[in-house]
Design a protein around this motif. Structure first.
Motif, PDB file in Angstrom:
ATOM      1  N   HIS A  45       0.766  -1.143   0.032  1.00 39.92           N
ATOM      2  CA  HIS A  45      -0.076  -0.136   0.132  1.00 39.92           C
ATOM      3  C   HIS A  45       0.958   1.351   0.029  1.00 39.92           C
ATOM      4  O   HIS A  45       1.940   1.349   0.931  1.00 39.92           O
ATOM      5  CB  HIS A  45      -0.901  -0.245   1.207  1.00 39.92           C
ATOM      6  N   LEU A  46       0.463   2.064  -0.839  1.00 36.41           N
ATOM      7  CA  LEU A  46       1.265   3.229  -1.075  1.00 36.41           C
ATOM      8  C   LEU A  46       0.683   4.620  -0.250  1.00 36.41           C
ATOM      9  O   LEU A  46       1.214   5.172   0.325  1.00 36.41           O
ATOM     10  CB  LEU A  46       1.571   3.527  -2.535  1.00 36.41           C
ATOM     11  N   ILE A  47      -0.417   4.899  -0.914  1.00 34.41           N
ATOM     12  CA  ILE A  47      -1.197   6.047  -0.528  1.00 34.41           C
ATOM     13  C   ILE A  47      -2.620   5.850  -0.668  1.00 34.41           C
ATOM     14  O   ILE A  47      -3.256   5.063  -1.437  1.00 34.41           O
ATOM     15  CB  ILE A  47      -0.694   7.070  -1.336  1.00 34.41           C
ATOM     16  N   LEU A  48      -3.426   6.535   0.263  1.00 30.10           N
ATOM     17  CA  LEU A  48      -5.132   6.579   0.055  1.00 30.10           C
ATOM     18  C   LEU A  48      -5.457   7.995  -0.007  1.00 30.10           C
ATOM     19  O   LEU A  48      -4.995   8.830   0.543  1.00 30.10           O
ATOM     20  CB  LEU A  48      -5.527   5.521   1.379  1.00 30.10           C
ATOM     21  N   ILE A  49      -6.113   8.069  -0.970  1.00 32.30           N
ATOM     22  CA  ILE A  49      -6.829   9.426  -0.747  1.00 32.30           C
ATOM     23  C   ILE A  49      -8.364   9.558  -0.769  1.00 32.30           C
ATOM     24  O   ILE A  49      -8.994   8.587  -1.453  1.00 32.30           O
ATOM     25  CB  ILE A  49      -6.487  10.097  -2.126  1.00 32.30           C
ATOM     26  N   ARG A  50      -8.732  10.208   0.050  1.00 36.64           N
ATOM     27  CA  ARG A  50     -10.156  10.138   0.456  1.00 36.64           C
ATOM     28  C   ARG A  50     -11.268  11.026  -0.646  1.00 36.64           C
ATOM     29  O   ARG A  50     -10.634  11.864  -1.443  1.00 36.64           O
ATOM     30  CB  ARG A  50     -10.592  10.707   1.870  1.00 36.64           C
ATOM     31  N   SER A  51     -12.431  10.472  -0.722  1.00 32.32           N
ATOM     32  CA  SER A  51     -13.204  11.359  -1.864  1.00 32.32           C
ATOM     33  C   SER A  51     -13.267  12.691  -1.738  1.00 32.32           C
ATOM     34  O   SER A  51     -13.754  13.706  -2.655  1.00 32.32           O
ATOM     35  CB  SER A  51     -14.639  10.519  -1.983  1.00 32.32           C
ATOM     36  N   ASN A  52     -13.190  13.186  -0.649  1.00 30.83           N
ATOM     37  CA  ASN A  52     -13.086  14.717  -0.365  1.00 30.83           C
ATOM     38  C   ASN A  52     -11.948  15.310  -0.446  1.00 30.83           C
ATOM     39  O   ASN A  52     -11.855  16.629  -0.303  1.00 30.83           O
ATOM     40  CB  ASN A  52     -13.828  15.080   1.098  1.00 30.83           C
ATOM     41  N   GLU A  53     -10.911  14.733  -0.757  1.00 26.72           N
ATOM     42  CA  GLU A  53      -9.605  15.200  -0.816  1.00 26.72           C
ATOM     43  C   GLU A  53      -9.339  15.205  -2.436  1.00 26.72           C
ATOM     44  O   GLU A  53      -9.539  14.570  -3.129  1.00 26.72           O
ATOM     45  CB  GLU A  53      -8.447  14.476  -0.381  1.00 26.72           C
ATOM     46  N   ARG A  54      -8.635  16.303  -2.982  1.00 26.96           N
ATOM     47  CA  ARG A  54      -8.095  16.510  -4.265  1.00 26.96           C
ATOM     48  C   ARG A  54      -6.678  16.229  -4.745  1.00 26.96           C
ATOM     49  O   ARG A  54      -6.321  15.811  -5.692  1.00 26.96           O
ATOM     50  CB  ARG A  54      -8.587  17.783  -4.900  1.00 26.96           C
ATOM     51  N   GLU A  55      -5.760  16.242  -3.472  1.00 22.95           N
ATOM     52  CA  GLU A  55      -4.513  16.123  -3.955  1.00 22.95           C
ATOM     53  C   GLU A  55      -3.959  15.584  -2.297  1.00 22.95           C
ATOM     54  O   GLU A  55      -4.234  16.045  -1.474  1.00 22.95           O
ATOM     55  CB  GLU A  55      -3.733  17.225  -4.569  1.00 22.95           C
ATOM     56  N   LYS A  56      -2.819  14.745  -2.610  1.00 24.60           N
ATOM     57  CA  LYS A  56      -2.262  14.310  -1.416  1.00 24.60           C
ATOM     58  C   LYS A  56      -0.923  13.793  -1.799  1.00 24.60           C
ATOM     59  O   LYS A  56      -0.477  13.476  -2.907  1.00 24.60           O
ATOM     60  CB  LYS A  56      -2.841  12.885  -0.815  1.00 24.60           C
ATOM     61  N   HIS A  57       0.120  14.166  -0.876  1.00 29.79           N
ATOM     62  CA  HIS A  57       1.509  13.867  -1.107  1.00 29.79           C
ATOM     63  C   HIS A  57       2.103  12.813  -0.031  1.00 29.79           C
ATOM     64  O   HIS A  57       1.735  12.858   1.110  1.00 29.79           O
ATOM     65  CB  HIS A  57       2.173  15.273  -0.893  1.00 29.79           C
ATOM     66  N   SER A  58       3.123  12.048  -0.425  1.00 27.46           N
ATOM     67  CA  SER A  58       4.001  11.387   0.507  1.00 27.46           C
ATOM     68  C   SER A  58       5.264  11.047   0.036  1.00 27.46           C
ATOM     69  O   SER A  58       5.312  10.605  -0.955  1.00 27.46           O
ATOM     70  CB  SER A  58       3.010   9.990   0.793  1.00 27.46           C
ATOM     71  N   GLY A  59       6.172  11.711   0.622  1.00 28.82           N
ATOM     72  CA  GLY A  59       7.449  11.766   0.004  1.00 28.82           C
ATOM     73  C   GLY A  59       7.475  12.245  -1.460  1.00 28.82           C
ATOM     74  O   GLY A  59       7.250  13.404  -1.778  1.00 28.82           O
ATOM     75  N   ARG A  60       7.959  11.322  -2.448  1.00 26.79           N
ATOM     76  CA  ARG A  60       8.193  11.653  -3.856  1.00 26.79           C
ATOM     77  C   ARG A  60       6.806  11.063  -4.506  1.00 26.79           C
ATOM     78  O   ARG A  60       6.815  11.430  -5.726  1.00 26.79           O
ATOM     79  CB  ARG A  60       9.128  10.735  -4.447  1.00 26.79           C
ATOM     80  N   LEU A  61       5.791  10.827  -3.888  1.00 26.21           N
ATOM     81  CA  LEU A  61       4.718  10.569  -4.304  1.00 26.21           C
ATOM     82  C   LEU A  61       3.483  11.595  -4.319  1.00 26.21           C
ATOM     83  O   LEU A  61       3.457  12.517  -3.228  1.00 26.21           O
ATOM     84  CB  LEU A  61       3.948   9.467  -3.690  1.00 26.21           C
TER      85      LEU A  61
END
Lengths: 110, 111
Positions: A45-61
């Motif tokens: 699993h790398l990253i999870l973005i919720r339906s009310n979010e538009r953008e999310k960052h995690s390190g180089r992702l």
């Protein structure tokens, strides 16, 4: 069932370049998840973005989500050879059953 | 470090054998899943369980059964292995609205 379909099927880039993968899904979701799979191994699993979010960052992702278009993108910046893997997206909602796409196969050449 | 552990990385069995694939998680997750992954077909859900002793069929349950006697353990059973069950088998668990945690996979070859 929720679904994820990745595009392109395969991507080959040079180390240091950015890699962008896209994902589409068909039904409404609560969140969208991205996973990586190294050859012959389980998914991580790398990253999870919720339906009310538009953008999310995690390190180089960097992940974006556009619920109006039912699409998401995964950007890997400053890629490394170790990023070589298959990448999967899956949209999750109230249904426990998910349908996974075939993934994007990323090759990062040294 | 939280884990999903699959008992075997590689397994070779003969046609007609009864095969047990074991999966254990240490995260107290309610939901556990068994997938198989084949080239060109992606991940396909075989069975899943959302509680002890509960199970639901996935998309391709034929030829398989499962057992969940304890929360941490979810077993996949091939009643009579066939060559078309040669595949990579992946176990996963999750809780609530979070992501899945996968095991490392078991590559099963049926000869």
């Amino acid at each position: 069932s929720q679904q994820g379909e990745e595009d392109p099927q395969a991507l080959s880039i040079q180390e240091g370049e950015n890699a962008t993968m896209n994902c589409s899904y068909k039904t409404s979701i609560n969140n969208l998840q991205w996973y990586r799979q190294n050859s012959g191994r389980g998914l991580v699993h790398l990253i999870l973005i919720r339906s009310n979010e538009r953008e999310k960052h995690s390190g180089r992702l960097r992940v974006t989500l556009d619920t109006s278009k039912k699409s998401s993108s995964l950007l890997i910046t400053a890629s490394r050879a170790a990023d070589t893997a298959s990448y999967f997206c899956v949209g999750a909602g109230n249904n426990r059953k998910l349908i996974w796409g075939l993934g994007t196969s990323l090759a990062v050449n040294p | 470090d939280v884990k999903v552990t699959q008992s075997s990385r590689y397994l070779v069995k003969r046609t007609g054998e009864k095969v047990f694939l074991e999966c254990v998680q240490d995260m107290d997750h309610e939901n556990m899943f068994w997938y198989r992954q084949d080239p060109g077909l992606g991940l396909r859900l075989i069975y899943f369980s959302y509680d002890v002793k509960m199970k639901e069929k996935g998309d391709i349950p034929e030829g398989y059964s499962v057992s969940r006697e304890k929360k941490e353990r979810f077993s996949l059973i091939l009643e009579s292995a066939s060559t078309n069950q040669t595949s990579m088998y992946l176990c996963a668990s999750k809780t609530g609205g979070g992501g899945y945690t996968f095991g490392s996979g078991t590559r099963l070859t049926v000869v």
